[in-house]
Design a protein around this motif. Structure first.
Motif, PDB file in Angstrom:
ATOM      1  N   ASP A  84       0.831  -1.204   0.000  1.00 30.74           N
ATOM      2  CA  ASP A  84       0.000   0.000   0.000  1.00 30.74           C
ATOM      3  C   ASP A  84       0.867   1.256   0.000  1.00 30.74           C
ATOM      4  OD1 ASP A  84      -2.378  -1.398  -0.019  1.00 30.74           O
ATOM      5  OD2 ASP A  84      -2.761  -1.156   2.133  1.00 30.74           O
ATOM      6  N   LEU A  85       1.924   1.245   0.801  1.00 31.93           N
ATOM      7  CA  LEU A  85       2.861   2.368   0.845  1.00 31.93           C
ATOM      8  C   LEU A  85       3.415   2.634  -0.565  1.00 31.93           C
ATOM      9  CD1 LEU A  85       5.780   2.865   3.357  1.00 31.93           C
ATOM     10  CD2 LEU A  85       6.250   2.739   0.942  1.00 31.93           C
ATOM     11  N   ILE A  86       3.777   1.584  -1.263  1.00 34.66           N
ATOM     12  CA  ILE A  86       4.303   1.713  -2.630  1.00 34.66           C
ATOM     13  C   ILE A  86       3.227   2.272  -3.563  1.00 34.66           C
ATOM     14  CG2 ILE A  86       5.135   0.406  -4.642  1.00 34.66           C
ATOM     15  CD1 ILE A  86       6.586  -1.445  -2.553  1.00 34.66           C
ATOM     16  N   ALA A  87       2.020   1.752  -3.456  1.00 35.48           N
ATOM     17  CA  ALA A  87       0.921   2.172  -4.334  1.00 35.48           C
ATOM     18  C   ALA A  87       0.529   3.631  -4.109  1.00 35.48           C
ATOM     19  CB  ALA A  87      -0.286   1.263  -4.122  1.00 35.48           C
ATOM     20  N   ARG A  88       0.683   4.134  -2.894  1.00 37.25           N
ATOM     21  CA  ARG A  88       0.284   5.513  -2.570  1.00 37.25           C
ATOM     22  C   ARG A  88       1.344   6.554  -2.902  1.00 37.25           C
ATOM     23  NH1 ARG A  88      -1.481   3.049   2.345  1.00 37.25           N
ATOM     24  NH2 ARG A  88       0.325   3.946   3.380  1.00 37.25           N
ATOM     25  N   ASN A  89       2.530   6.142  -3.332  1.00 43.04           N
ATOM     26  CA  ASN A  89       3.619   7.084  -3.612  1.00 43.04           C
ATOM     27  C   ASN A  89       3.147   8.192  -4.562  1.00 43.04           C
ATOM     28  OD1 ASN A  89       5.948   8.444  -4.294  1.00 43.04           O
ATOM     29  ND2 ASN A  89       6.942   6.693  -5.259  1.00 43.04           N
ATOM     30  N   PRO A  90       3.164   9.453  -4.098  1.00 43.93           N
ATOM     31  CA  PRO A  90       2.727  10.551  -4.965  1.00 43.93           C
ATOM     32  C   PRO A  90       3.795  10.980  -5.980  1.00 43.93           C
ATOM     33  CG  PRO A  90       3.377  11.411  -2.836  1.00 43.93           C
ATOM     34  CD  PRO A  90       3.489   9.905  -2.751  1.00 43.93           C
ATOM     35  N   PHE A  91       4.977  10.406  -5.871  1.00 39.65           N
ATOM     36  CA  PHE A  91       6.094  10.785  -6.751  1.00 39.65           C
ATOM     37  C   PHE A  91       6.507   9.610  -7.638  1.00 39.65           C
ATOM     38  CE2 PHE A  91       6.727  13.174  -2.667  1.00 39.65           C
ATOM     39  CZ  PHE A  91       6.288  14.397  -3.137  1.00 39.65           C
ATOM     40  N   THR A  92       5.526   8.954  -8.259  1.00 36.39           N
ATOM     41  CA  THR A  92       5.804   7.732  -9.027  1.00 36.39           C
ATOM     42  C   THR A  92       6.724   7.976 -10.228  1.00 36.39           C
ATOM     43  OG1 THR A  92       3.704   8.022 -10.166  1.00 36.39           O
ATOM     44  CG2 THR A  92       3.741   6.448  -8.347  1.00 36.39           C
ATOM     45  N   LYS A  93       6.547   9.094 -10.924  1.00 39.60           N
ATOM     46  CA  LYS A  93       7.420   9.378 -12.077  1.00 39.60           C
ATOM     47  C   LYS A  93       8.872   9.511 -11.639  1.00 39.60           C
ATOM     48  CE  LYS A  93       4.457  11.492 -15.527  1.00 39.60           C
ATOM     49  NZ  LYS A  93       3.870  12.758 -15.981  1.00 39.60           N
ATOM     50  N   ALA A  94       9.100  10.271 -10.589  1.00 44.79           N
ATOM     51  CA  ALA A  94      10.449  10.457 -10.064  1.00 44.79           C
ATOM     52  C   ALA A  94      11.019   9.130  -9.560  1.00 44.79           C
ATOM     53  CB  ALA A  94      10.446  11.484  -8.934  1.00 44.79           C
ATOM     54  N   ALA A  95      10.183   8.336  -8.880  1.00 50.84           N
ATOM     55  CA  ALA A  95      10.637   7.049  -8.339  1.00 50.84           C
ATOM     56  C   ALA A  95      11.030   6.094  -9.460  1.00 50.84           C
ATOM     57  CB  ALA A  95       9.556   6.428  -7.463  1.00 50.84           C
ATOM     58  N   ALA A  96      10.324   6.177 -10.592  1.00 53.84           N
ATOM     59  CA  ALA A  96      10.621   5.296 -11.722  1.00 53.84           C
ATOM     60  C   ALA A  96      11.913   5.713 -12.425  1.00 53.84           C
ATOM     61  CB  ALA A  96       9.463   5.300 -12.714  1.00 53.84           C
ATOM     62  N   SER A  97      12.129   7.018 -12.570  1.00 50.66           N
ATOM     63  CA  SER A  97      13.295   7.473 -13.331  1.00 50.66           C
ATOM     64  C   SER A  97      14.538   7.682 -12.471  1.00 50.66           C
ATOM     65  CB  SER A  97      12.969   8.772 -14.079  1.00 50.66           C
ATOM     66  OG  SER A  97      12.634   9.794 -13.164  1.00 50.66           O
ATOM     67  N   ALA A  98      14.365   8.077 -11.209  1.00 55.77           N
ATOM     68  CA  ALA A  98      15.509   8.327 -10.317  1.00 55.77           C
ATOM     69  C   ALA A  98      15.120   7.939  -8.889  1.00 55.77           C
ATOM     70  CB  ALA A  98      15.905   9.801 -10.389  1.00 55.77           C
ATOM     71  N   VAL A 135       2.790   7.909   6.354  1.00 54.28           N
ATOM     72  CA  VAL A 135       4.063   7.854   5.626  1.00 54.28           C
ATOM     73  C   VAL A 135       4.364   9.244   5.071  1.00 54.28           C
ATOM     74  CG1 VAL A 135       5.357   6.814   3.710  1.00 54.28           C
ATOM     75  CG2 VAL A 135       3.667   5.448   4.958  1.00 54.28           C
ATOM     76  N   ALA A 136       5.578   9.714   5.292  1.00 59.66           N
ATOM     77  CA  ALA A 136       6.028  10.962   4.675  1.00 59.66           C
ATOM     78  C   ALA A 136       6.824  10.591   3.432  1.00 59.66           C
ATOM     79  CB  ALA A 136       6.892  11.762   5.640  1.00 59.66           C
ATOM     80  N   TYR A 137       6.358  11.044   2.288  1.00 60.81           N
ATOM     81  CA  TYR A 137       7.068  10.822   1.026  1.00 60.81           C
ATOM     82  C   TYR A 137       7.866  12.089   0.746  1.00 60.81           C
ATOM     83  CZ  TYR A 137       3.779   6.963   0.406  1.00 60.81           C
ATOM     84  OH  TYR A 137       3.043   5.813   0.571  1.00 60.81           O
ATOM     85  N   ILE A 138       9.153  11.921   0.523  1.00 58.20           N
ATOM     86  CA  ILE A 138      10.038  13.067   0.340  1.00 58.20           C
ATOM     87  C   ILE A 138      10.694  12.962  -1.032  1.00 58.20           C
ATOM     88  CG2 ILE A 138      12.022  14.318   1.300  1.00 58.20           C
ATOM     89  CD1 ILE A 138      11.440  12.591   3.928  1.00 58.20           C
ATOM     90  N   HIS A 139      10.538  14.007  -1.836  1.00 61.54           N
ATOM     91  CA  HIS A 139      11.154  14.037  -3.169  1.00 61.54           C
ATOM     92  C   HIS A 139      12.261  15.086  -3.166  1.00 61.54           C
ATOM     93  CE1 HIS A 139      11.043  15.085  -7.662  1.00 61.54           C
ATOM     94  NE2 HIS A 139      11.777  14.003  -7.482  1.00 61.54           N
ATOM     95  N   THR A 140      13.490  14.630  -3.435  1.00 63.27           N
ATOM     96  CA  THR A 140      14.654  15.510  -3.435  1.00 63.27           C
ATOM     97  C   THR A 140      15.412  15.336  -4.758  1.00 63.27           C
ATOM     98  OG1 THR A 140      15.992  13.815  -2.327  1.00 63.27           O
ATOM     99  CG2 THR A 140      14.878  15.407  -0.912  1.00 63.27           C
ATOM    100  N   PRO A 141      14.931  15.978  -5.840  1.00 61.19           N
ATOM    101  CA  PRO A 141      15.542  15.775  -7.153  1.00 61.19           C
ATOM    102  C   PRO A 141      17.000  16.219  -7.246  1.00 61.19           C
ATOM    103  CG  PRO A 141      13.933  17.551  -7.237  1.00 61.19           C
ATOM    104  CD  PRO A 141      13.821  16.912  -5.886  1.00 61.19           C
ATOM    105  N   ASN A 142      17.440  17.088  -6.335  1.00 59.03           N
ATOM    106  CA  ASN A 142      18.832  17.559  -6.360  1.00 59.03           C
ATOM    107  C   ASN A 142      19.718  16.763  -5.405  1.00 59.03           C
ATOM    108  OD1 ASN A 142      17.925  19.710  -8.076  1.00 59.03           O
ATOM    109  ND2 ASN A 142      17.138  20.691  -6.230  1.00 59.03           N
ATOM    110  N   GLY A 143      19.161  15.700  -4.828  1.00 61.44           N
ATOM    111  CA  GLY A 143      19.922  14.861  -3.899  1.00 61.44           C
ATOM    112  C   GLY A 143      19.468  15.051  -2.465  1.00 61.44           C
TER     113      GLY A 143
END
Length: 181
Positions: A84-98, A135-143
């Motif tokens: 469920d945690l995986i399915a709810r990821n709001p940053f799926t595009k970012a998770a797939a590419s990086a 769950v806190a989803y954190i997107h850090t495209p710059n690292g």
């Protein structure tokens, strides 16, 4: 009672705090857990058990205190909860590419909105933080290491948590499915 696969996530492993994975696997099996696996030296284990989550955590916490002098928070989501945690990821595009730019932090309880907003206010272009169902989803495209939002997350979120990067999230799901068999 049917057997449940639990993903055991230890808080604060790394740096000075180590949990030797080989010894941990051996000890977990010796106290009765089935299909035990560990993943990298940063506090991840998989177990299968008939025990409730509360008893699984208590048993592992006691073992870790006695055998490894480890006394920090332990999270034990089930494999279904992890999916469920995986399915709810709001940053799926970012998770797939990086995948290393996305982290999931399990939260012991719901953080205050103002704490989440205080952290989010540090975000620079493209960075974001979303809290969804514990769950806190954190997107850090710059690292992650250079992100001010990520740097302050642990201190400012106000609740006990443990975070994993998306590669680890997916690997733990894979190990969990193997332990189910």
């Amino acid at each position: 009672m049917k057997r449940t696969v639990y993903l055991i996530l230890f808080r604060g492993v790394g740096g000075k705090t180590q949990l030797p994975v080989q010894a941990l696997r051996k000890e977990l099996a010796e106290v009765g857990f089935e299909n035990v696996a560990t993943y990298i030296n940063s506090g991840n284990a998989i177990v299968r058990s008939r025990l409730s989550r509360k008893l699984v955590i208590a048993k592992i916490a006691e073992l870790c205190r006695k055998q490894f002098a480890f006394d920090k928070a332990i999270f034990a989501p089930t494999l279904a909860e992890w999916d469920d945690l995986i399915a709810r990821n709001p940053f799926t595009k970012a998770a797939a590419s990086a995948p290393i730019t996305v982290h999931a932090a399990l939260l012991e309880s719901e953080p205050k909105t103002e704490d989440v907003e205080r952290i989010r206010a540090l975000a620079v272009k493209g960075e974001d933080l979303k809290v969804i169902k514990g769950v806190a989803y954190i997107h850090t495209p710059n690292g992650f290491g250079t992100c001010k939002m990520a740097e302050k997350f642990d201190k400012w979120i106000g609740v006990t948590n443990t975070a994993r990067n998306w590669n680890t999230v997916l690997k733990l799901a894979e190990l969990g499915r193997a332990a189910e068999k």
